[in-house]
Design an enzyme around this catalytic site. Sequence first.
Site, PDB file in Angstrom:
ATOM      1  N   HIS A   1       0.889  -1.729  -0.306  1.00  0.00           N
ATOM      2  CA  HIS A   1      -0.092  -0.226   0.436  1.00  0.00           C
ATOM      3  C   HIS A   1       0.833   1.406   0.072  1.00  0.00           C
ATOM      4  O   HIS A   1       1.277   2.360  -0.216  1.00  0.00           O
ATOM      5  CB  HIS A   1      -0.824  -0.007   1.331  1.00  0.00           C
ATOM      6  CG  HIS A   1      -1.510  -0.716   1.001  1.00  0.00           C
ATOM      7  ND1 HIS A   1      -1.779  -1.835   2.221  1.00  0.00           N
ATOM      8  CD2 HIS A   1      -2.944  -1.342   0.728  1.00  0.00           C
ATOM      9  CE1 HIS A   1      -2.737  -2.637   2.332  1.00  0.00           C
ATOM     10  NE2 HIS A   1      -2.952  -2.412   1.105  1.00  0.00           N
TER      11      HIS A   1
ATOM     12  N   ARG B   1      -3.572 -10.249   4.563  1.00  0.00           N
ATOM     13  CA  ARG B   1      -4.000 -10.826   5.047  1.00  0.00           C
ATOM     14  C   ARG B   1      -2.380 -12.209   5.443  1.00  0.00           C
ATOM     15  O   ARG B   1      -2.921 -13.717   5.546  1.00  0.00           O
ATOM     16  CB  ARG B   1      -4.120 -12.119   4.414  1.00  0.00           C
ATOM     17  CG  ARG B   1      -6.310 -11.765   3.590  1.00  0.00           C
ATOM     18  CD  ARG B   1      -7.241 -12.386   3.099  1.00  0.00           C
ATOM     19  NE  ARG B   1      -8.247 -12.267   3.545  1.00  0.00           N
ATOM     20  CZ  ARG B   1      -8.653 -11.567   2.355  1.00  0.00           C
ATOM     21  NH1 ARG B   1      -8.351 -10.844   1.844  1.00  0.00           N
ATOM     22  NH2 ARG B   1     -10.354 -10.932   2.367  1.00  0.00           N
TER      23      ARG B   1
END
Length: 279
Positions: A36, A186
């Site tokens: 990100h 995740r």
Amino acid sequence: MRIVRTVEELRRWSREARRSGLVGLVPTMGALHAGHASLIRAASAACEHVAVSVFVNPTQFGPNEDYARYPRTFDADCALAEAEGASVVFAPPVEEMYPAGAATFVDVDGLSARLDGASRPGHFRGVATVVTKLLIAAEADRAYFGQKDAAQVAVLRRMAADLRLGTELVVCPIVREPDGLALSSRNIYLSATERAQALTLSRAIRRAEELVAQGERRASELTGAARSIFAAEPGVRVDYVELVNWATLEPVETAAPGSLFAVAAWVGNTRLIDNTILH
Ligand code: PAF
């Protein structure tokens, strides 16, 4: 850096910001990591004003998926967004994105049922719906997405073109750990054993890249070689191994420049994805 909770406030900010430069939007579900960060950095380098949305979107999770336990790390997310140059974090409550009685969804026909859409029915409908809402709310010039979610990128490109949303979609490269594992929010679910097993995905991707570099073009050979790598790791259950056209997500028999080689697999209870765009 401002934290904004309503669509109206985000739109007001964006309209004001656009008077003095480009507005970039980085849509995320939070639990921000270096992948990100690379998107926010790319947006900050190209746009004068950057908003990062942090919204765990309930409509893109199936009934037995990890919506409730999806990692939520809001304070750390804000710190990372600010450090990478964001001016705003948009973090709406669920009712702001889905007002009571909301009945409007965006369905990208065909594409939404391929790759991850085949294993996660309704997933891409939820993604296309929330990203449409975010793009309409932010009125951004550019929106930034990671290549790791390559099927999502195909769905969103089709959606943005079909709806003529007027936002340019920018796709940034996959960011990997030094040992090759593609970064994912995740990955936090993985035990130490599973973390080691998860490397099977990037190994399978690298093998396909090596074969292509040696001149192999047949999908059957590329997917077969990747499947052999998965077969050697019994702790990992393959969901798909496919060579597809990146725009349509339809399987192709022969690799061509720009073909997408993509894998998805279960490592314990965690579903991971990885891919490469073949050159
Ligand atoms: O890629 C993600 O994190 C999500 O699918 C997105 C694009 C933010 C929509 O919720």
